[in-house]
Write an enzyme that holds these catalytic residues in place. Structure first.
Site: not given
Ligand SMILES: Cc1ncc(COP(=O)(O)O)c(C=O)c1O
Length: 364
Positions: A79, A149, A174-175, A323
């Site tokens: 990500f 993560d 939030y997921k 997805r």
């Molecule tokens: C794997 C992963 N890491 C980090 C993030 C970003 O998170 P944040 O917006 O809380 O920084 C996301 C967002 O969808 C994600 O899917």
């Protein structure tokens, strides 16, 4: 919020102020963590930066020789924020950023110069689940630290940070944890790794005595030092409601249901994907999180839009990936069967070719 209407700032002394630690303790139950090891705070993006700073400050600098471990390692294809933060941290902290090419083994890049590695437990595109225990052991054996993560695994499957020997992790709520739009993220620092120095976002609420208003920073003891500034009680209230629902959820049963929902979706579509130029990239059962990935090189975004118009909400990630996340806590087999039926109908009618489905919003 009646508390704000009736008591204004008194609410801070009625449960708002200690919410990051209180909700962290509740979340700990879902992560194989102990009370005092999880803090609900900020975003994953901020939390990664905090942990990279904290870890590397703990490793120290040898007089005249600089850093023994000047490299931050992240994975290609992860990500983007994880790589971006590694880049930003290296740029401002004088570190070197190294990337493990996507799909390649960690060994090739993990040497005695690596300070910390940032890895996803479940990959955001492919949905592939990593062997957290084995990789954590491998990284620690090399003398480096790993920050996991958990964005796509917390609330999607059983996570046992203690059993896997994990020392540092970040994740969002939030997921799969259903904390609502913009819900705060969390970070995990194992108890024996706490109180070892500063984290770089040394804000006032992570101070040992925030309301003493002292001139100099002194980190709060324990997980509280990873606080930064003022959090949003509204966002925390929504998350607390969700975490109340999570109390007593059997995570093994949740995993079983997630796997059955995914199997149903894939089986319902298996015979029709190929004829429409789609392919299913979802890993096999033991190696996946709780999502299905369908590659649709030509019309992926439009197909997702057509599905959304029918009430089936997936998302689209460039390049070409549709997805579908399966939140096992509340999705039923009937929901999933209906979603597959809707997708078949969209594809066979060519509904996604309509001009209204070709427009893109800022968020896909
Ligand atoms: C794997 C992963 N890491 C980090 C993030 C970003 O998170 P944040 O917006 O809380 O920084 C996301 C967002 O969808 C994600 O899917």
């Amino acid at each position: 919020m009646a508390q704000w209407r009736d008591s204004l700032i008194q609410g801070w002394n009625q449960g708002w102020f200690d919410a990051p630690e209180r909700l962290g303790d509740r979340l700990a139950l879902l992560l194989g963590a102990a009370p005092g090891e999880v803090l609900v705070s900020d975003t994953i993006t901020h939390n990664l930066y905090k942990l990279l700073g904290y870890i590397t400050e703990g490793q120290g600098i040898t007089e005249g020789q600089g850093r023994a471990r000047p490299v931050i390692l992240s994975e290609g294809g992860n990500f983007p924020t994880d790589g971006y933060i590694a880049q930003g941290f290296c740029r401002f902290g004088g570190f070197e950023h190294r990337v493990v090419p996507e799909g390649e083994a960690l060994e090739a890049c993990l040497d005695e110069r690596v300070a910390a590695v940032v890895l996803s437990h479940v990959h955001y595109r492919t949905g592939r689940l990593r062997d957290m225990a084995a990789i954590t052991h491998q990284v620690h054996a090399s003398g480096a630290e790993v920050v996991w993560d958990l964005a796509h695994s917390a609330g999607a499957l059983p996570v046992d940070l203690a059993a896997c020997g994990v020392r540092y992790a970040v994740g969002c709520t939030y997921k799969y944890l259903n904390g609502g739009p913009g819900a705060p993220a969390f970070l995990y620092v194992r108890r024996d790794c706490q109180n070892q120095g500063w984290q770089p976002l040394s804000g006032w609420l992570g101070h040992a005595a925030p309301f003493a208003f002292e001139a100099d920073y002194a980190p709060a003891p324990g997980i509280s030092q990873f606080r930064t500034g003022t959090h949003s009680p509204l966002a925390f209230a929504a998350l607390e409601a969700s975490l109340t629902l999570w109390q007593g959820v059997d995570l093994a049963a949740l995993r079983h249901k997630s796997q059955r929902l995914i199997a149903l979706f894939r089986e319902s579509l298996a015979d029709c994907l190929g004829q429409h130029g789609l392919s299913d990239i979802t890993p096999d059962e033991a190696q996946r999180g709780s999502q299905v990935g369908l590659m649709a090189p030509a019309h992926g975004h439009a197909i997702v839009q057509a599905l959304i118009a029918r009430g089936v909400i997936g998302d689209y990630r460039e390049p070409g990936l549709m997805r579908f996340g399966f939140a096992p806590l509340y999705l039923s087999h009937e929901d999933v069967w209906q979603a597959a039926r809707q997708l078949r109908e969209v594809l066979s009618a060519g509904e996604h070719l309509a001009p209204r489905f070709q427009q893109r919003g800022a968020v896909t």
